[in-house]
Scaffold this motif. Structure first.
Motif, PDB file in Angstrom:
ATOM      1  N   UNK A   1       7.087 -54.304 -10.109  1.00 10.52           N
ATOM      2  CA  UNK A   1       7.729 -53.023  -9.689  1.00 10.52           C
ATOM      3  C   UNK A   1       7.341 -51.744 -10.324  1.00 10.52           C
ATOM      4  N   UNK A   2       6.411 -51.957 -11.240  1.00  7.37           N
ATOM      5  CA  UNK A   2       5.936 -50.741 -12.074  1.00  7.37           C
ATOM      6  C   UNK A   2       4.735 -50.269 -11.036  1.00  7.37           C
ATOM      7  N   UNK A   3       4.083 -51.071 -10.309  1.00  6.07           N
ATOM      8  CA  UNK A   3       3.283 -50.760  -9.441  1.00  6.07           C
ATOM      9  C   UNK A   3       3.594 -49.739  -8.212  1.00  6.07           C
ATOM     10  N   UNK A   4       5.215 -49.662  -8.018  1.00  6.09           N
ATOM     11  CA  UNK A   4       5.598 -48.729  -7.167  1.00  6.09           C
ATOM     12  C   UNK A   4       5.533 -47.549  -7.694  1.00  6.09           C
ATOM     13  N   UNK A   5       5.888 -47.342  -8.755  1.00  7.70           N
ATOM     14  CA  UNK A   5       5.799 -45.955  -9.603  1.00  7.70           C
ATOM     15  C   UNK A   5       4.483 -45.513  -9.676  1.00  7.70           C
ATOM     16  N   UNK A   6       3.503 -46.342 -10.139  1.00  9.70           N
ATOM     17  CA  UNK A   6       2.054 -45.731 -10.435  1.00  9.70           C
ATOM     18  C   UNK A   6       1.495 -45.698  -9.124  1.00  9.70           C
ATOM     19  N   UNK A   7       1.745 -46.534  -8.091  1.00 12.27           N
ATOM     20  CA  UNK A   7       1.193 -46.499  -6.809  1.00 12.27           C
ATOM     21  C   UNK A   7      -0.115 -47.007  -6.839  1.00 12.27           C
ATOM     22  N   UNK A   8      -0.143 -48.060  -7.839  1.00  8.32           N
ATOM     23  CA  UNK A   8      -1.367 -48.743  -8.216  1.00  8.32           C
ATOM     24  C   UNK A   8      -1.703 -50.030  -7.320  1.00  8.32           C
ATOM     25  N   UNK A   9      -2.561 -49.905  -6.405  1.00  6.15           N
ATOM     26  CA  UNK A   9      -2.707 -50.985  -5.439  1.00  6.15           C
ATOM     27  C   UNK A   9      -3.384 -52.367  -6.139  1.00  6.15           C
ATOM     28  N   UNK A  10      -4.139 -52.109  -7.044  1.00  7.94           N
ATOM     29  CA  UNK A  10      -4.788 -53.106  -7.931  1.00  7.94           C
ATOM     30  C   UNK A  10      -3.957 -53.789  -8.714  1.00  7.94           C
ATOM     31  N   UNK A  11      -2.837 -53.124  -9.101  1.00  6.25           N
ATOM     32  CA  UNK A  11      -1.893 -53.583 -10.106  1.00  6.25           C
ATOM     33  C   UNK A  11      -1.022 -54.629  -9.093  1.00  6.25           C
ATOM     34  N   UNK A  12      -0.490 -53.936  -8.189  1.00  4.23           N
ATOM     35  CA  UNK A  12       0.349 -54.657  -7.051  1.00  4.23           C
ATOM     36  C   UNK A  12      -0.285 -56.238  -6.713  1.00  4.23           C
ATOM     37  N   UNK A  13      -1.584 -56.178  -6.245  1.00  4.09           N
ATOM     38  CA  UNK A  13      -2.045 -57.235  -5.906  1.00  4.09           C
ATOM     39  C   UNK A  13      -2.439 -58.352  -6.961  1.00  4.09           C
ATOM     40  N   UNK A  14      -2.473 -57.796  -8.070  1.00  5.18           N
ATOM     41  CA  UNK A  14      -2.521 -58.816  -9.179  1.00  5.18           C
ATOM     42  C   UNK A  14      -1.389 -59.493  -9.639  1.00  5.18           C
ATOM     43  N   UNK A  15      -0.554 -59.268  -8.883  1.00  3.19           N
ATOM     44  CA  UNK A  15       0.788 -59.789  -9.266  1.00  3.19           C
ATOM     45  C   UNK A  15       1.133 -60.979  -7.811  1.00  3.19           C
ATOM     46  N   UNK A  16       0.278 -60.908  -6.961  1.00 10.66           N
ATOM     47  CA  UNK A  16       0.537 -62.047  -5.852  1.00 10.66           C
ATOM     48  C   UNK A  16      -0.920 -62.898  -5.717  1.00 10.66           C
ATOM     49  N   UNK A  17      -0.535 -64.123  -5.455  1.00  8.34           N
ATOM     50  CA  UNK A  17      -1.349 -65.146  -5.356  1.00  8.34           C
ATOM     51  C   UNK A  17      -2.161 -65.058  -4.245  1.00  8.34           C
ATOM     52  N   UNK A  18      -3.494 -65.091  -4.138  1.00  9.34           N
ATOM     53  CA  UNK A  18      -4.469 -64.892  -3.215  1.00  9.34           C
ATOM     54  C   UNK A  18      -4.272 -66.251  -2.119  1.00  9.34           C
ATOM     55  N   UNK A  19      -3.804 -67.452  -2.882  1.00 13.54           N
ATOM     56  CA  UNK A  19      -3.492 -68.652  -2.071  1.00 13.54           C
ATOM     57  C   UNK A  19      -2.385 -68.402  -0.912  1.00 13.54           C
ATOM     58  N   UNK A  20      -1.716 -67.536  -1.120  1.00 19.15           N
ATOM     59  CA  UNK A  20      -0.544 -67.492  -0.162  1.00 19.15           C
ATOM     60  C   UNK A  20      -0.628 -66.297   0.947  1.00 19.15           C
TER      61      UNK A  20
END
Length: 288
Positions: A182-201
């Protein structure tokens, strides 16, 4: 005196003529509105029928080229028809007002997926649309979503008793991932957003594509109203969140909303990661 009496006698006749004139004008207005209403309903019917024919051309024939929604609709519907085969049922359709060259309508529509490889949640959507009368006739100009009711959750909600088995450390790690997301929405940090999601999915690539566009289009304010862990078992977890999303900046239209969602997380080699998110309900705060 004689002339005065004659004038008195003429008063009822003058009044009657005036009443006839007013009545004729009222009938003319009523006839115009009836004709307009018929034309408006025909446009709406053609619009909904385009989902059956999957004709972008038919869809665009119902939208005014003068309105900002024309080009976005063209792109959106081209992608939608390629991705899904949808069944659209009009449950309610009502013309709210007709004012010269402008009209407002309200529709309740049920949308179900018949075919398509990507995930889609069947829903009932309540909308309000504005139509304008341009040189080609009545056309849709804009549509605001008033409410969405999702017809069913893909997985049943777990029993509350399962939450008691979650250890504080695991709960803390899961909550940290969600907070970073949710913080990545405020910072608009794509790297932070993607770090919370599994690459296996499967959600990984889709999320990257969607969020890249979203961050370019809007500056959003995201507030977490409620967050709870529903279950944790064998490297999998389910959480439920109620999030308020408001637009702070952005040229394109956006409707502030409160979204209730349920997310599945997995514990892969890099810790807890979000695997998929299912929207349970959306409440729109205001129509733009």
């Amino acid at each position: 005196m004689y002339l005065f009496k004659k004038l008195i006698q003429l008063v009822p006749m003058i009044a009657l003529c005036f009443q006839h004139q007013v009545h004729a004008q009222q009938m003319e207005v009523l006839g115009h509105q009836t004709k307009s209403k018929t034309a408006i309903l025909k446009v709406l019917h053609t619009n909904s029928e385009s989902f059956k024919t999957e004709s972008v051309e038919q869809m665009l024939s119902t939208i005014s080229i003068k309105c900002p929604s024309y080009e976005p609709t063209k792109k959106l519907m081209s992608d939608l028809f390629k991705t899904y085969d949808l069944e659209v049922t009009v449950l309610q359709r009502e013309v709210l007002a007709i004012h010269q060259d402008r009209a407002e309508v309200k529709e309740l529509i049920r949308v179900k997926k018949k075919a398509g490889t990507k995930a889609f949640q069947d829903n009932e959507t309540l909308t309000k649309s504005v139509l304008i009368h341009d040189e080609t006739g009545w056309k849709l100009c804009s549509t605001s979503i008033l409410d969405i009711k999702y017809l069913e959750a893909k997985t049943p909600l777990p029993k509350p008793a399962q939450v008691k088995a979650v250890s504080p450390k695991i709960a803390q790690n899961i909550m940290k991932v969600l907070q970073n997301n949710s913080n990545s929405f405020e910072s608009e940090n794509m790297a932070q957003m993607m770090s919370t999601i599994s690459k296996k999915c499967p959600a990984y690539a889709a999320t990257k594509k969607i969020m890249t566009k979203l961050f370019k289009m809007y500056d959003l304010e995201v507030s977490v109203l409620k967050r709870e862990i529903l279950s944790v078992r064998e490297g999998q977890a389910e959480v439920r969140e109620l999030v308020r999303v408001k637009k702070k900046a952005g040229a394109q239209a956006f409707q502030d909303n409160e979204t209730l969602s349920k997310s599945s997380l997995i514990h892969d080699g890099n810790g807890w990661k979000i695997c998929s998110t299912e929207i349970l309900n959306i409440k729109y705060l205001s129509a733009q």
